[in-house]
Design a protein around this motif. Structure first.
Motif, PDB file in Angstrom:
ATOM      1  N   ALA A  97       2.760   2.746  -2.068  1.00  0.00           N
ATOM      2  CA  ALA A  97       2.749   3.557  -3.289  1.00  0.00           C
ATOM      3  C   ALA A  97       1.336   3.927  -3.722  1.00  0.00           C
ATOM      4  CB  ALA A  97       3.457   2.807  -4.416  1.00  0.00           C
ATOM      5  N   THR A  98       0.344   3.667  -2.874  1.00  0.00           N
ATOM      6  CA  THR A  98      -1.038   3.984  -3.216  1.00  0.00           C
ATOM      7  C   THR A  98      -1.443   5.322  -2.621  1.00  0.00           C
ATOM      8  OG1 THR A  98      -2.009   2.934  -1.259  1.00  0.00           O
ATOM      9  CG2 THR A  98      -1.572   1.505  -3.175  1.00  0.00           C
ATOM     10  N   ALA A  99      -2.642   5.769  -2.951  1.00  0.00           N
ATOM     11  CA  ALA A  99      -3.152   7.039  -2.430  1.00  0.00           C
ATOM     12  C   ALA A  99      -3.436   6.959  -0.932  1.00  0.00           C
ATOM     13  CB  ALA A  99      -4.416   7.439  -3.181  1.00  0.00           C
ATOM     14  N   ARG A 100      -3.644   5.753  -0.397  1.00  0.00           N
ATOM     15  CA  ARG A 100      -3.921   5.572   1.036  1.00  0.00           C
ATOM     16  C   ARG A 100      -2.989   4.515   1.618  1.00  0.00           C
ATOM     17  NH1 ARG A 100      -8.672   7.763   3.036  1.00  0.00           N
ATOM     18  NH2 ARG A 100      -8.698   6.134   4.612  1.00  0.00           N
ATOM     19  N   PRO A 101      -1.724   4.857   1.798  1.00  0.00           N
ATOM     20  CA  PRO A 101      -0.782   3.868   2.343  1.00  0.00           C
ATOM     21  C   PRO A 101      -1.099   3.529   3.791  1.00  0.00           C
ATOM     22  CG  PRO A 101       0.242   6.018   2.234  1.00  0.00           C
ATOM     23  CD  PRO A 101      -1.100   6.147   1.573  1.00  0.00           C
ATOM     24  N   THR A 148       0.795  -1.232   0.000  1.00  0.00           N
ATOM     25  CA  THR A 148       0.000   0.000   0.000  1.00  0.00           C
ATOM     26  C   THR A 148       0.824   1.277   0.000  1.00  0.00           C
ATOM     27  OG1 THR A 148      -0.158   0.171   2.418  1.00  0.00           O
ATOM     28  CG2 THR A 148      -1.836  -1.170   1.296  1.00  0.00           C
ATOM     29  N   SER A 162       4.833  -3.183   6.727  1.00  0.00           N
ATOM     30  CA  SER A 162       4.880  -2.537   5.418  1.00  0.00           C
ATOM     31  C   SER A 162       5.853  -1.371   5.336  1.00  0.00           C
ATOM     32  CB  SER A 162       3.481  -2.033   5.025  1.00  0.00           C
ATOM     33  OG  SER A 162       3.090  -0.940   5.838  1.00  0.00           O
TER      34      SER A 162
END
Length: 187
Positions: A94-98, A92, A104
């Motif tokens: 590299a996502t908009a909601r890490p 997560t 992680s």
């Protein structure tokens, strides 16, 4: 014109008053004693330097976590309530909601040990003795699938744990902070 002069003078006086208020002449505070500094504990290096003796297992950590950590972090480290999630979040960052969890985001298992040792449990930081800290860290690493159920964590095995995001950080290029720095730490 007269208004500008008064305004400039007011700014100068306000700045002078602010500087005077920050003056050391008020005698607020004092340097810590050597015993107070020792009481803060040693910082734990990524290579394990500074880790104390002791060991803990995943099973021992499960019991300590249930008694001391689950009320804030959830029974399986999923977070909620007061405490942040400790498990999950893989893929997560590299996502908009890490979801930044131990599994992680954290780059070194020794950093997890240092944080748990110094800051947890939240209502009584520093309460856990080293074997319980090793055990809780083993349990958290196990929740994230980083170590198996039968692994014993200690000063030798903990630094050898390869965290999933170990290579996700970049070195600080500033010349005054890197490993080649000539800056001397303050005593």
């Amino acid at each position: 014109m007269w208004t500008r002069s008064v305004l400039a003078l007011a700014i100068v006086f306000a700045g002078a008053a602010t500087l005077a208020a920050q003056s050391p002449r008020f005698g607020v505070g004092r340097p810590p004693t050597p015993d107070e500094v020792r009481g803060l504990g040693a910082a734990i290096a990524p290579d394990g330097g500074g880790l104390p003796e002791g060991s803990g297992t995943v099973a021992e950590g499960r019991a300590v976590f249930a008694a001391r950590c689950a009320s804030c972090h959830g029974p399986n480290g999923e977070g909620g309530g007061v405490g942040a999630a400790l498990a999950g979040g893989n893929g997560t960052l590299a996502t908009a909601r890490p979801l930044k969890t131990v599994g992680s985001f954290w780059p070194h298992a020794t950093t997890v040990w240092d944080y748990v040792n110094r800051a947890m449990p939240f209502d009584q930081p520093g309460l856990l003795p080293p074997p319980e800290v090793y055990a809780v860290v083993a349990y958290i690493l196990n929740l994230n699938g980083i170590i198996e159920d039968d692994v014993v964590m200690n000063a030798r095995t903990l630094p050898a744990v390869r965290m999933p995001n170990r290579d996700g950080f970049v070195a600080d290029p500033r010349p005054d902070v890197g490993p080649t720095s000539t800056r001397k730490p303050k005593p």
